[in-house]
Design a protein around this motif. Structure first.
Motif, short mmCIF file in Angstrom:
data_model
loop_
_atom_site.label_atom_id
_atom_site.label_comp_id
_atom_site.label_asym_id
_atom_site.label_seq_id
_atom_site.Cartn_x
_atom_site.Cartn_y
_atom_site.Cartn_z
N ASP A 1 0.81 -1.21 0.00
CA ASP A 1 0.00 0.00 0.00
C ASP A 1 0.84 1.26 0.00
O ASP A 1 0.53 2.24 -0.69
CB ASP A 1 -0.93 0.01 1.23
N GLU A 2 1.94 1.24 0.77
CA GLU A 2 2.74 2.46 0.90
C GLU A 2 3.45 2.84 -0.39
O GLU A 2 3.84 4.00 -0.57
CB GLU A 2 3.77 2.30 2.02
N GLU A 3 3.59 1.90 -1.34
CA GLU A 3 4.21 2.23 -2.62
C GLU A 3 3.23 2.90 -3.57
O GLU A 3 3.64 3.50 -4.56
CB GLU A 3 4.81 0.97 -3.26
N GLY B 1 -3.28 4.34 0.40
CA GLY B 1 -2.71 3.44 -0.61
C GLY B 1 -3.64 2.27 -0.91
O GLY B 1 -3.78 1.86 -2.06
N TYR B 2 -4.29 1.74 0.14
CA TYR B 2 -5.22 0.62 -0.04
C TYR B 2 -6.39 1.02 -0.93
O TYR B 2 -6.78 0.30 -1.85
CB TYR B 2 -5.72 0.16 1.33
N SER C 1 0.76 5.13 -2.39
CA SER C 1 0.58 6.49 -1.89
C SER C 1 0.85 6.51 -0.39
O SER C 1 0.65 5.51 0.30
CB SER C 1 -0.84 6.98 -2.18
N ASP C 2 1.33 7.65 0.09
CA ASP C 2 1.54 7.80 1.53
C ASP C 2 0.21 7.81 2.27
O ASP C 2 0.14 7.49 3.45
CB ASP C 2 2.31 9.10 1.81
#
Length: 335
Positions: free
Chosen positions: A266-268, A274-275, A270-271
């Motif tokens: 998820d962190e890749e 992300g999910y 968006s900060d």
């Protein structure tokens, strides 16, 4: 009385066994006949010295619609001429893009030379619509031998990994075959085939791909996973040439895309959220459709247009081009 019932039951069971066995044998025989018929049609078409072809690759989705249409001529080994139209209509930033390309391809001095002239709307700044460009790819010295080997490799695959096949007569002139294969998108055999065919340029690109897959083992696993894909193939009975090929590979793209998206943390994405962003992309993908249609005609009756000498003399290397891109802010606001 019980003996009579037992006899009747035994006869019934035997009849059912014979019926089931006969049905299975009939089905297997029909499948074998369809495979043999398909193999012969593919061999005949692949061995054609020349032909004309029309290709349409279409995509429809909630984000954008796109089409690639190619109308060309082909002759062995890799000589082609024709026209290609790429159109793309995006709802993001209301981007509409169209590129019309005239092309020629020929082999000269073990190089595959591709000549093209492209007109785009909107205009790409570093592409002159009146200029012919050339792109060259190095080929092996024994290209004739390699080409024949690649052709045989592909012909041998026709009868491999078939999970379902049946055929029927449309009319007195046409037969249709529906065939389903279970194959990976990209594995070592496919990579080896590309390395054999191209001497240098694509090997460098494959080295980059190898590096990418080494860093992303999950992606390598996803690419090598066998997937089902089905084709509808139309065959001319008289000539035993394939005249049409159709496939809807929406499920393949959706399945592959979802697995790739699931492999990204998820962190890749968006900060923040992300999910949510990942699942939004998955929903758009699942609502998208991808279709391929190919038509063959004038088999062994076609003459590929030769590259005019003035085009060869005036062509310059193809510049790197970038299509219009939506901004990240606009993309996120549309999601």
């Amino acid at each position: 009385m019980n003996t009579m019932k037992s006899k009747h039951l035994l006869i019934l069971l035997l009849s059912l066994f014979v019926f089931c066995f006969s049905s299975t044998a009939f089905a297997n025989k029909a499948q074998d006949e369809a495979i043999d018929y398909l193999k012969q049609a593919v061999e005949n078409t692949a061995n054609a010295q020349n032909l004309t072809y029309k290709i349409n690759l279409s995509m429809t989705s909630p984000l954008a619609d796109g089409d690639i249409d190619v109308d060309g001529k082909y002759s062995e080994l890799m000589n082609t001429s024709g026209n290609m139209v790429i159109s793309f209509d995006s709802w993001i930033d209301t981007i509409k893009f169209k590129a019309t390309t005239q092309f020629y391809t020929e082999i000269t001095d073990n190089n595959l030379n591709q000549y093209l002239k492209m007109k785009t709307t909107p205009v790409i700044s570093n592409v002159n619509p009146d200029q012919w460009y050339i792109s060259s790819t190095a080929l092996p010295n024994n290209i004739n031998e390699v080409f024949l080997g690649q052709k045989q490799f592909n012909l041998d695959k026709i009868t491999q990994n078939i999970t379902n096949i049946f055929m029927y007569d449309v009319n007195e002139n046409t037969t249709k075959i529906y065939v389903t294969y279970t194959r990976p998108i990209f594995d070592e055999s496919i990579k080896k085939q590309i390395k054999t065919l191209y001497a240098k340029d694509d090997n460098e690109n494959l080295a980059k791909l190898d590096n990418l897959l080494e860093k992303n083992p999950k992606l390598a696993e996803i690419l090598a996973k066998p997937r089902k894909i089905s084709y509808e193939i139309t065959i001319d009975k008289k000539s035993l040439y394939i005249t049409k090929l159709k496939t809807d590979f929406s499920n393949n793209i959706q399945e592959f895309g979802n697995e790739v998206l699931d492999s990204i943390p998820d962190e890749e994405f968006s900060d923040v959220n992300g999910y949510v962003l990942r699942n939004t992309f998955k929903n758009y993908l699942n609502l998208s459709k991808f279709n391929l249609n190919i038509d063959f005609a004038h088999i062994n009756e076609t003459k590929v247009d030769k590259v005019p000498q003035d085009i060869k003399d005036s062509s310059i290397p193809l510049p790197e081009t970038k299509l219009p891109q939506p901004t990240e802010t606009t993309l996120l606001s549309n999601l």
